[in-house]
Design a protein around this motif. Structure first.
Motif, PDB file in Angstrom:
ATOM      1  N   LEU A  95      50.319  78.612  87.693  1.00 35.19           N
ATOM      2  CA  LEU A  95      49.958  79.931  88.183  1.00 35.19           C
ATOM      3  C   LEU A  95      50.209  79.996  89.687  1.00 35.19           C
ATOM      4  N   VAL A  96      50.842  81.067  90.122  1.00 34.29           N
ATOM      5  CA  VAL A  96      51.109  81.276  91.545  1.00 34.29           C
ATOM      6  C   VAL A  96      50.842  82.734  91.898  1.00 34.29           C
ATOM      7  N   ARG A  97      50.683  82.990  93.175  1.00 32.79           N
ATOM      8  CA  ARG A  97      50.521  84.352  93.676  1.00 32.79           C
ATOM      9  C   ARG A  97      51.274  84.418  94.996  1.00 32.79           C
ATOM     10  N   HIS A  98      52.131  85.430  95.130  1.00 35.51           N
ATOM     11  CA  HIS A  98      52.879  85.595  96.376  1.00 35.51           C
ATOM     12  C   HIS A  98      53.316  87.035  96.518  1.00 35.51           C
ATOM     13  N   GLY A  99      53.636  87.424  97.734  1.00 35.39           N
ATOM     14  CA  GLY A  99      54.096  88.786  97.978  1.00 35.39           C
ATOM     15  C   GLY A  99      53.111  89.795  97.416  1.00 35.39           C
ATOM     16  N   GLY A 100      53.630  90.815  96.764  1.00 37.22           N
ATOM     17  CA  GLY A 100      52.792  91.843  96.163  1.00 37.22           C
ATOM     18  C   GLY A 100      52.368  91.527  94.747  1.00 37.22           C
ATOM     19  N   TRP A 101      52.683  90.357  94.265  1.00 38.59           N
ATOM     20  CA  TRP A 101      52.384  89.975  92.886  1.00 38.59           C
ATOM     21  C   TRP A 101      50.998  89.351  92.774  1.00 38.59           C
ATOM     22  N   SER A 102      50.313  89.688  91.692  1.00 33.11           N
ATOM     23  CA  SER A 102      49.065  89.030  91.366  1.00 33.11           C
ATOM     24  C   SER A 102      49.406  87.678  90.727  1.00 33.11           C
ATOM     25  N   TRP A 103      48.440  87.036  90.114  1.00 33.24           N
ATOM     26  CA  TRP A 103      48.685  85.750  89.470  1.00 33.24           C
ATOM     27  C   TRP A 103      49.736  85.898  88.377  1.00 33.24           C
ATOM     28  N   HIS A 104      50.706  84.991  88.389  1.00 30.82           N
ATOM     29  CA  HIS A 104      51.750  84.955  87.373  1.00 30.82           C
ATOM     30  C   HIS A 104      52.260  83.527  87.269  1.00 30.82           C
ATOM     31  N   LEU A 105      53.124  83.291  86.304  1.00 29.44           N
ATOM     32  CA  LEU A 105      53.624  81.943  86.055  1.00 29.44           C
ATOM     33  C   LEU A 105      54.957  81.688  86.746  1.00 29.44           C
ATOM     34  N   HIS A 106      55.064  80.529  87.351  1.00 29.97           N
ATOM     35  CA  HIS A 106      56.339  79.954  87.757  1.00 29.97           C
ATOM     36  C   HIS A 106      56.391  78.599  87.069  1.00 29.97           C
ATOM     37  N   ALA A 107      57.542  78.195  86.644  1.00 34.86           N
ATOM     38  CA  ALA A 107      57.640  76.908  85.954  1.00 34.86           C
ATOM     39  C   ALA A 107      58.604  75.963  86.657  1.00 34.86           C
ATOM     40  N   THR A 108      59.087  76.384  87.822  1.00 31.54           N
ATOM     41  CA  THR A 108      59.948  75.531  88.644  1.00 31.54           C
ATOM     42  C   THR A 108      59.475  75.657  90.084  1.00 31.54           C
ATOM     43  N   PRO A 109      59.717  74.647  90.889  1.00 34.52           N
ATOM     44  CA  PRO A 109      59.355  74.768  92.304  1.00 34.52           C
ATOM     45  C   PRO A 109      60.327  75.705  93.022  1.00 34.52           C
ATOM     46  N   PRO A 110      59.917  76.280  94.151  1.00 35.95           N
ATOM     47  CA  PRO A 110      60.780  77.227  94.866  1.00 35.95           C
ATOM     48  C   PRO A 110      62.103  76.612  95.327  1.00 35.95           C
ATOM     49  N   GLU A 111      62.131  75.312  95.498  1.00 36.75           N
ATOM     50  CA  GLU A 111      63.369  74.667  95.962  1.00 36.75           C
ATOM     51  C   GLU A 111      64.322  74.319  94.817  1.00 36.75           C
ATOM     52  N   ALA A 112      63.931  74.591  93.583  1.00 35.16           N
ATOM     53  CA  ALA A 112      64.831  74.356  92.446  1.00 35.16           C
ATOM     54  C   ALA A 112      66.052  75.263  92.602  1.00 35.16           C
ATOM     55  N   PRO A 113      67.197  74.829  92.119  1.00 35.86           N
ATOM     56  CA  PRO A 113      68.400  75.656  92.229  1.00 35.86           C
ATOM     57  C   PRO A 113      68.209  77.027  91.571  1.00 35.86           C
ATOM     58  N   LEU A 114      68.798  78.041  92.156  1.00 30.59           N
ATOM     59  CA  LEU A 114      68.685  79.408  91.654  1.00 30.59           C
ATOM     60  C   LEU A 114      69.019  79.513  90.168  1.00 30.59           C
ATOM     61  N   PRO A 115      70.141  78.957  89.694  1.00 31.10           N
ATOM     62  CA  PRO A 115      70.433  79.080  88.251  1.00 31.10           C
ATOM     63  C   PRO A 115      69.348  78.457  87.370  1.00 31.10           C
ATOM     64  N   THR A 116      68.751  77.374  87.830  1.00 29.61           N
ATOM     65  CA  THR A 116      67.661  76.745  87.078  1.00 29.61           C
ATOM     66  C   THR A 116      66.463  77.668  87.025  1.00 29.61           C
ATOM     67  N   ARG A 117      66.115  78.261  88.160  1.00 32.90           N
ATOM     68  CA  ARG A 117      64.977  79.181  88.189  1.00 32.90           C
ATOM     69  C   ARG A 117      65.246  80.404  87.318  1.00 32.90           C
ATOM     70  N   MET A 118      66.481  80.896  87.335  1.00 35.29           N
ATOM     71  CA  MET A 118      66.835  82.039  86.484  1.00 35.29           C
ATOM     72  C   MET A 118      66.690  81.685  85.006  1.00 35.29           C
ATOM     73  N   ALA A 119      67.170  80.517  84.639  1.00 31.35           N
ATOM     74  CA  ALA A 119      67.092  80.076  83.240  1.00 31.35           C
ATOM     75  C   ALA A 119      65.647  79.932  82.798  1.00 31.35           C
ATOM     76  N   VAL A 120      64.834  79.322  83.636  1.00 34.20           N
ATOM     77  CA  VAL A 120      63.440  79.075  83.269  1.00 34.20           C
ATOM     78  C   VAL A 120      62.647  80.374  83.234  1.00 34.20           C
ATOM     79  N   GLU A 121      62.885  81.284  84.168  1.00 29.88           N
ATOM     80  CA  GLU A 121      62.201  82.590  84.143  1.00 29.88           C
ATOM     81  C   GLU A 121      62.497  83.311  82.824  1.00 29.88           C
ATOM     82  N   ALA A 122      63.770  83.311  82.437  1.00 28.70           N
ATOM     83  CA  ALA A 122      64.154  83.956  81.177  1.00 28.70           C
ATOM     84  C   ALA A 122      63.504  83.240  79.993  1.00 28.70           C
ATOM     85  N   ALA A 123      63.532  81.922  80.004  1.00 28.62           N
ATOM     86  CA  ALA A 123      62.951  81.157  78.905  1.00 28.62           C
ATOM     87  C   ALA A 123      61.447  81.389  78.805  1.00 28.62           C
TER      88      ALA A 123
END
Length: 183
Positions: A95-123
């Motif tokens: 669970l993370v919170r940033h910007g204007g977003w309330s609590w939501h899920l991230h499953a990769t760290p911010p430094e993960a490659p963009l394509p990896t983050r895109m894949a995981v967000e979709a998954a």
């Protein structure tokens, strides 16, 4: 709201990413350059690492057909693909919170490659879709001359066309056909 806000945004973002690919001879490649990818990242408010390199663009291009498969997969195939995407990334939901977003899920760290983050967000979004038994809300545009994918978040499951104007063109064509048959 059918799904959590972050799930809906991730689904729409995944569809937008898939739809950047030229699938028909009449289509254009919407992510033809790193500059195009920069604009996509900015428009969809992707946070975290973004190198802006050709190799990153190539990896995003390679991701699109895998995500497209989710729109036509049956449940078993979708589950296998989602699990594959999550395992490849070593996804660890938090669970993370940033910007204007309330609590939501991230499953990769911010430094993960963009394509990896895109894949995981979709998954991760697909996890919610599959668990809710709502794969039917993912479809390909009903227009004969379009292969864009559609996320139907309507209450009555009535969205048939993509956001590229296909519904309007179909309605105009149907109107003209009706007018042609009336004296």
């Amino acid at each position: 709201m059918l799904f959590a806000h972050d799930t809906e945004v991730a689904l729409r973002g995944a569809a937008a990413l898939v739809n950047t690919a030229a699938t028909l001879a009449t289509d254009t490649e919407d992510l033809a350059s790193v500059t195009d990818l920069d604009a996509f990242v900015r428009d969809w408010e992707w946070t975290g690492s973004h190198t802006g390199e050709e190799s990153e663009l190539a990896a995003v291009h390679a991701l699109r057909p895998r995500l497209r498969r989710l729109w036509t997969a049956d449940t078993d195939e979708a589950v296998a693909l989602v699990n594959e995407l999550l395992a490849e990334a070593g996804a660890l939901p938090q669970l993370v919170r940033h910007g204007g977003w309330s609590w939501h899920l991230h499953a990769t760290p911010p430094e993960a490659p963009l394509p990896t983050r895109m894949a995981v967000e979709a998954a991760m979004a697909m996890v919610d879709v599959i668990r809710a038994d709502e794969l039917g809300r993912l479809r390909v545009c009903a227009a004969d001359d379009c292969e864009d994918v559609v996320v139907d978040l309507s209450k009555n499951r009535s969205k048939r066309f993509c956001d590229g104007g296909c519904g309007n063109r179909a309605n105009v064509a149907a109107y003209r056909a009706r007018k042609a048959t009336t004296p």
